[in-house]
Design a protein around this motif. Structure first.
Motif, PDB file in Angstrom:
ATOM      1  N   PRO A 241       0.692  -1.058  -0.245  1.00  0.00           N
ATOM      2  CA  PRO A 241       0.004  -0.071   0.029  1.00  0.00           C
ATOM      3  C   PRO A 241       1.004   1.324   0.063  1.00  0.00           C
ATOM      4  CG  PRO A 241      -0.797  -1.656   1.713  1.00  0.00           C
ATOM      5  CD  PRO A 241       0.661  -2.203   1.196  1.00  0.00           C
ATOM      6  N   ALA A 242       0.287   2.509  -0.597  1.00  0.00           N
ATOM      7  CA  ALA A 242       1.069   3.572  -0.518  1.00  0.00           C
ATOM      8  C   ALA A 242       1.183   4.214   1.057  1.00  0.00           C
ATOM      9  CB  ALA A 242       0.170   4.631  -1.253  1.00  0.00           C
ATOM     10  N   CYS A 243       2.501   4.679   0.983  1.00  0.00           N
ATOM     11  CA  CYS A 243       2.482   5.196   2.515  1.00  0.00           C
ATOM     12  C   CYS A 243       1.821   6.373   2.797  1.00  0.00           C
ATOM     13  CB  CYS A 243       4.031   5.716   2.454  1.00  0.00           C
ATOM     14  SG  CYS A 243       5.157   4.240   2.449  1.00  0.00           S
ATOM     15  N   PRO A 244       0.969   6.230   4.102  1.00  0.00           N
ATOM     16  CA  PRO A 244       0.409   7.752   4.397  1.00  0.00           C
ATOM     17  C   PRO A 244       1.228   8.823   4.958  1.00  0.00           C
ATOM     18  CG  PRO A 244       0.305   5.969   6.310  1.00  0.00           C
ATOM     19  CD  PRO A 244       1.074   5.265   4.972  1.00  0.00           C
ATOM     20  N   VAL A 245       1.329   9.929   3.970  1.00  0.00           N
ATOM     21  CA  VAL A 245       2.192  10.903   4.582  1.00  0.00           C
ATOM     22  C   VAL A 245       1.362  12.218   3.919  1.00  0.00           C
ATOM     23  CG1 VAL A 245       4.448   9.717   3.973  1.00  0.00           C
ATOM     24  CG2 VAL A 245       3.280  10.906   2.072  1.00  0.00           C
ATOM     25  N   GLU A 246       1.949  13.262   4.594  1.00  0.00           N
ATOM     26  CA  GLU A 246       1.395  14.783   4.085  1.00  0.00           C
ATOM     27  C   GLU A 246       2.163  15.178   2.821  1.00  0.00           C
ATOM     28  OE1 GLU A 246      -0.810  16.349   5.334  1.00  0.00           O
ATOM     29  OE2 GLU A 246      -1.321  15.519   7.349  1.00  0.00           O
ATOM     30  N   VAL A 247       1.549  14.970   1.684  1.00  0.00           N
ATOM     31  CA  VAL A 247       2.245  15.082   0.455  1.00  0.00           C
ATOM     32  C   VAL A 247       2.512  16.740   0.119  1.00  0.00           C
ATOM     33  CG1 VAL A 247       2.069  14.826  -2.104  1.00  0.00           C
ATOM     34  CG2 VAL A 247       1.396  13.061  -0.587  1.00  0.00           C
ATOM     35  N   VAL A 248       3.691  16.990  -0.316  1.00  0.00           N
ATOM     36  CA  VAL A 248       4.102  18.215  -0.571  1.00  0.00           C
ATOM     37  C   VAL A 248       4.282  18.480  -2.091  1.00  0.00           C
ATOM     38  CG1 VAL A 248       5.966  20.068  -0.506  1.00  0.00           C
ATOM     39  CG2 VAL A 248       5.154  18.873   1.622  1.00  0.00           C
ATOM     40  N   ASP A 249       5.041  17.298  -2.707  1.00  0.00           N
ATOM     41  CA  ASP A 249       5.353  17.418  -4.361  1.00  0.00           C
ATOM     42  C   ASP A 249       5.568  15.936  -4.505  1.00  0.00           C
ATOM     43  OD1 ASP A 249       5.993  17.897  -6.744  1.00  0.00           O
ATOM     44  OD2 ASP A 249       7.640  19.422  -6.175  1.00  0.00           O
ATOM     45  N   THR A 250       4.840  15.429  -5.584  1.00  0.00           N
ATOM     46  CA  THR A 250       5.337  13.999  -6.061  1.00  0.00           C
ATOM     47  C   THR A 250       6.365  14.012  -7.343  1.00  0.00           C
ATOM     48  OG1 THR A 250       3.270  14.230  -7.599  1.00  0.00           O
ATOM     49  CG2 THR A 250       2.584  13.284  -5.571  1.00  0.00           C
TER      50      THR A 250
END
Length: 328
Positions: A241-250
């Motif tokens: 599964p994708a990591c649960p993070v606070e995304v800033v920029d992919t």
């Protein structure tokens, strides 16, 4: 012998943070501008170096300020740049990157860059001294074909990113038929859901992997956004599964995922489950800062992620967004 020889794109990203990614005929306000070295293969080399791998680069830049910036960044990261050609002023490629407040982006790339690359005798020597060669379908077809042939002769493992659909890749001569013909010589193929569908004719990830598996035993990794990372090879199919993070920029997250898979799966010989967790963790970590190389994970980061989240666990917490370890 170097662990990784990256062959292809080394350029400058000109990043525009915008209010929204507009629809056709729409508009958006630019909130902030920045610039930094980028390029698919150069990002893979940078991420590999951060993981402690001995990395080298073959690319083409111009005799200009952009080219000097690209070379300086690679050297600061300990990447061997002896294979980087310096051409005429203006030869350094550039990308225009537009990033919205949720970290999603669109990218436009132009300039000579990897389009000017041809394999030289010195490159063949470099390949023979590398454990893995990393490249992408963003290089010209003749170069991709030449790398596959050379790696087969030298027993160098070839890892290829298929980063777009064939409509986008056609100007480089990259076709579905070419990729299918090269698959037996590719040790690891990394691609997103859209390229997988374009290559196999189905939007279902498992069915697409089944269709690939009928024709090749190539290891395959599919970056699938919020669904995480699918890995198929060595007799196993695993989903991390994708990591649960606070995304800033992919930006660059797929390149970082690629480097982690090379380190874990191809070089360390980790089983698919462990490689999938490492790849997903690396891609998630890469989204924590702006820019393609703003948050490159080290080995400790990946080890910590593997210890905290076993494969198959659902991403916890409603307040965080799963990072897409996907396209560049």
């Amino acid at each position: 012998m170097v662990d990784l020889l990256a062959v292809g794109n080394a350029l400058v990203d000109r990043v525009h943070r915008v209010t929204i990614l507009p629809p056709p005929d729409g508009g958006a306000a630019i909130l902030e501008r920045s610039r930094a070295p980028g390029g698919v293969e150069a990002n893979v080399a940078a991420a590999a170096a951060a993981l402690g791998l001995d990395a080298a680069m073959v690319a083409h830049v111009g005799r200009d300020a952009d080219g000097e910036e690209v070379l300086a960044d690679l050297r600061e990261r300990g990447i061997d740049t002896d294979g980087v050609r310096v051409g005429e002023p203006g030869d350094t490629a550039n990308s225009l990157v537009f990033v919205d407040p949720e970290g999603r982006r669109i990218i436009f790339t132009g300039g000579r860059g990897a389009g000017a690359l041809e394999l030289a005798d010195a490159d063949l020597v470099r390949l023979s001294g590398a454990r893995v060669c990393a490249t992408s379908a963003y290089v010209p077809a003749a170069l991709l074909r030449g790398l596959a042939d050379a790696c087969a002769r030298t027993d160098t493992l070839l890892s290829v990113d298929l980063p777009g659909t064939f409509d986008d890749l056609a100007p480089r001569g990259i076709t579905r038929e070419l990729v299918a013909a090269l698959l037996p010589r590719i040790s690891l193929l990394v691609l997103g859901r859209a390229p997988l569908a374009d290559l196999t004719g189905t939007e279902d990830v498992d069915e697409g992997l089944d269709r690939l598996r009928r024709h090749t035993d190539t290891r395959v990794a599919v970056t699938a956004g919020a669904e995480g990372l699918h890995v198929d090879g060595d007799g196993e199919r695993v989903h991390a599964p994708a990591c649960p993070v606070e995304v800033v920029d992919t930006s660059g997250a797929g390149d970082v995922t690629h480097a982690a898979l090379i380190a874990a799966w191809l070089l360390d010989g980790a089983p698919p489950e462990q490689a999938a967790v490492a790849g997903a963790a690396a891609g998630g970590h890469a989204t924590l800062a702006a820019g393609a190389r703003g948050a490159l994970p080290g080995r400790r980061v990946l080890a910590g992620a593997a210890a905290q989240r076993p494969t198959g666990a659902e991403p916890p917490g409603p307040r965080t967004d799963p990072a897409d370890p996907g396209r560049h």
